[in-house]
Scaffold this motif. Sequence first.
Motif, short mmCIF file in Angstrom:
data_model
loop_
_atom_site.label_atom_id
_atom_site.label_comp_id
_atom_site.label_asym_id
_atom_site.label_seq_id
_atom_site.Cartn_x
_atom_site.Cartn_y
_atom_site.Cartn_z
N ASN A 239 0.83 -1.21 0.00
CA ASN A 239 0.00 0.00 0.00
C ASN A 239 0.86 1.26 0.00
O ASN A 239 0.53 2.26 -0.65
N THR A 240 1.96 1.22 0.75
CA THR A 240 2.85 2.39 0.80
C THR A 240 3.32 2.77 -0.60
O THR A 240 3.31 3.95 -0.98
N VAL A 241 3.71 1.77 -1.39
CA VAL A 241 4.22 2.01 -2.74
C VAL A 241 3.05 2.27 -3.70
O VAL A 241 3.08 3.19 -4.53
N ALA A 242 2.00 1.46 -3.58
CA ALA A 242 0.89 1.53 -4.54
C ALA A 242 0.13 2.85 -4.47
O ALA A 242 -0.26 3.41 -5.50
N ASP A 243 -0.06 3.36 -3.25
CA ASP A 243 -0.82 4.61 -3.12
C ASP A 243 -0.09 5.76 -3.81
O ASP A 243 -0.73 6.68 -4.35
N ALA A 244 1.25 5.71 -3.78
CA ALA A 244 2.03 6.73 -4.49
C ALA A 244 1.99 6.49 -6.00
O ALA A 244 1.82 7.43 -6.79
N CYS A 245 2.12 5.24 -6.39
CA CYS A 245 2.15 4.93 -7.83
C CYS A 245 0.80 5.23 -8.50
O CYS A 245 0.75 5.60 -9.67
N GLU A 246 -0.26 5.10 -7.74
CA GLU A 246 -1.59 5.46 -8.27
C GLU A 246 -1.63 6.95 -8.63
O GLU A 246 -2.16 7.33 -9.69
N VAL A 247 -1.05 7.79 -7.77
CA VAL A 247 -0.97 9.24 -8.06
C VAL A 247 -0.11 9.48 -9.29
O VAL A 247 -0.47 10.27 -10.18
N ILE A 248 1.04 8.79 -9.35
CA ILE A 248 1.96 8.95 -10.50
C ILE A 248 1.25 8.60 -11.80
O ILE A 248 1.34 9.33 -12.80
N ILE A 249 0.53 7.48 -11.81
CA ILE A 249 -0.15 7.02 -13.03
C ILE A 249 -1.26 8.00 -13.41
O ILE A 249 -1.43 8.34 -14.59
N LYS A 250 -2.02 8.49 -12.42
CA LYS A 250 -3.10 9.46 -12.70
C LYS A 250 -2.53 10.72 -13.36
O LYS A 250 -3.14 11.31 -14.24
N GLU A 251 -1.35 11.15 -12.89
CA GLU A 251 -0.74 12.37 -13.45
C GLU A 251 -0.21 12.15 -14.86
O GLU A 251 -0.38 13.00 -15.73
N LYS A 252 0.45 11.02 -15.06
CA LYS A 252 1.21 10.83 -16.31
C LYS A 252 0.42 10.09 -17.39
O LYS A 252 0.65 10.30 -18.57
N ALA A 253 -0.49 9.20 -16.98
CA ALA A 253 -1.23 8.40 -17.96
C ALA A 253 -2.58 7.99 -17.37
O ALA A 253 -2.79 6.83 -17.02
N PRO A 254 -3.50 8.95 -17.24
CA PRO A 254 -4.75 8.70 -16.52
C PRO A 254 -5.63 7.64 -17.16
O PRO A 254 -6.54 7.12 -16.51
N ASP A 255 -5.37 7.32 -18.43
CA ASP A 255 -6.20 6.29 -19.09
C ASP A 255 -5.80 4.87 -18.68
O ASP A 255 -6.53 3.92 -18.96
#
Length: 442
Positions: A46-62
């Motif tokens: 969760n520590t890593v995934a919650d951050a990566c979810e933000v990264i993906i939303k910013e860079k490739a929201p699709d």
Amino acid sequence: MKKQSIVIAGGGSTFTPGIVLMLLENLDRFPIRQIKFYDNDEERQNTVADACEVIIKEKAPDIQFVKTTDPEEGFSDVDFVMAHIRVGKYKMREMDEKIPLKYDVVGQETCGPGGMSYGMRSIGGVLELIDYMEEYSPDAWMLNYSNPAAIVAEATRKLRPNARILNICDMPISIENLMVKILGMNSRKDLNVRYYGLNHFGWWTSITDKEGNDLMPALKQHVSENGYAVNFDDSGQHVDSSWQDTFKKVKDVYALDPDTLPNTYLKYYMYPQDEVAKADPTYTRANEVMDGREKHVFGECRKIAANQTTEGSTLEIDEHASYIVDLARAIAYNTGERMLLIVENKGAIANFDDTAMVEVPCIVGSNGPEPITQGEIPRFQKGLMEQQVAVEKLVVEAWEEGSRQKLWQALTLSRTVPNGRVAEELMEELIEANGEFWPVMN
């Protein structure tokens, strides 16, 4: 190009954010519709995934993002499993490194007793991932870079012979990146290499540029004086002192066979006493990583998750991991990329065990790798490799049979262990330390 669905097995790894950033940087070459994280440690993931979810939303929201601890959810509807698991985490890596050092034996995570200890933990974990993949996405491929790659590759060859798994390692790529710096060139993609060996146990025999010019003389001149050490600039590639020492030590390994250029890890087998002498038995590489990369990555991830933005983040793209995209592309789009992979020998090295898992250049397409034959190898390398292959095969047999005897033989046979008595004492301590992770040893 068809968009791919990926599960990263080992979603809680410190390497996962760098790999996600690298995948997002390469969407033009390798388009993705879905990224999943799978891990059996929910809190860490969760520590890593919650951050990566933000990264993906910013860079490739699709791109659809999923995090899960449920194998069916994780492994259904995927084209690729990218596996980098560490059974027992860094706490057990610390044991792998510190227990051997008590006996004046190399304490290292993939070489010697530490590598065998780690291997005995990894085998079951990787086989479990293969079984999940085959149950829920039977047409998927696993790109496995879980360590120790040599032992894991032998286990998958023997125990899951029909699995669609490719075992890979980034160390030769890291070394080729250093070679490019030494030569003043731009990219390792400009090199044509011939190489043979085992994982963390190999030699370059030829390196040319695309025009066919021989680059070996210039490289050998540099290596004979400096090893692979170069002046690292401030390009963001941080190289700490233990790695700088490793690159310099290549000079001594090279001297044993000046016809080839060696993998850095050979220092543990050729000069184990030097490695023991400079090791701190109370503070090993595992401690460095826990105090360094682990704290940094998890701290940055928590900040991103809390702020819901990557602004000001110091997480970096894992450039080394771009070979994973090259490999996935080769399979997905049949590109015929030439890559170093760990494959069953089957004649790739003419005068060597056909069932050994060797590291050689392969042409990779949608049917997997086609190894490029390297001919016969010299007696020096052949003797070293035969000894090491025997160690790896004995470890896998020890795991499969729960055999103390075979594990003792493996430890005694390793070039890093001085004799059978030390091997036995070491083994008993490793068995005790790994109680919950190893099969019962009889």
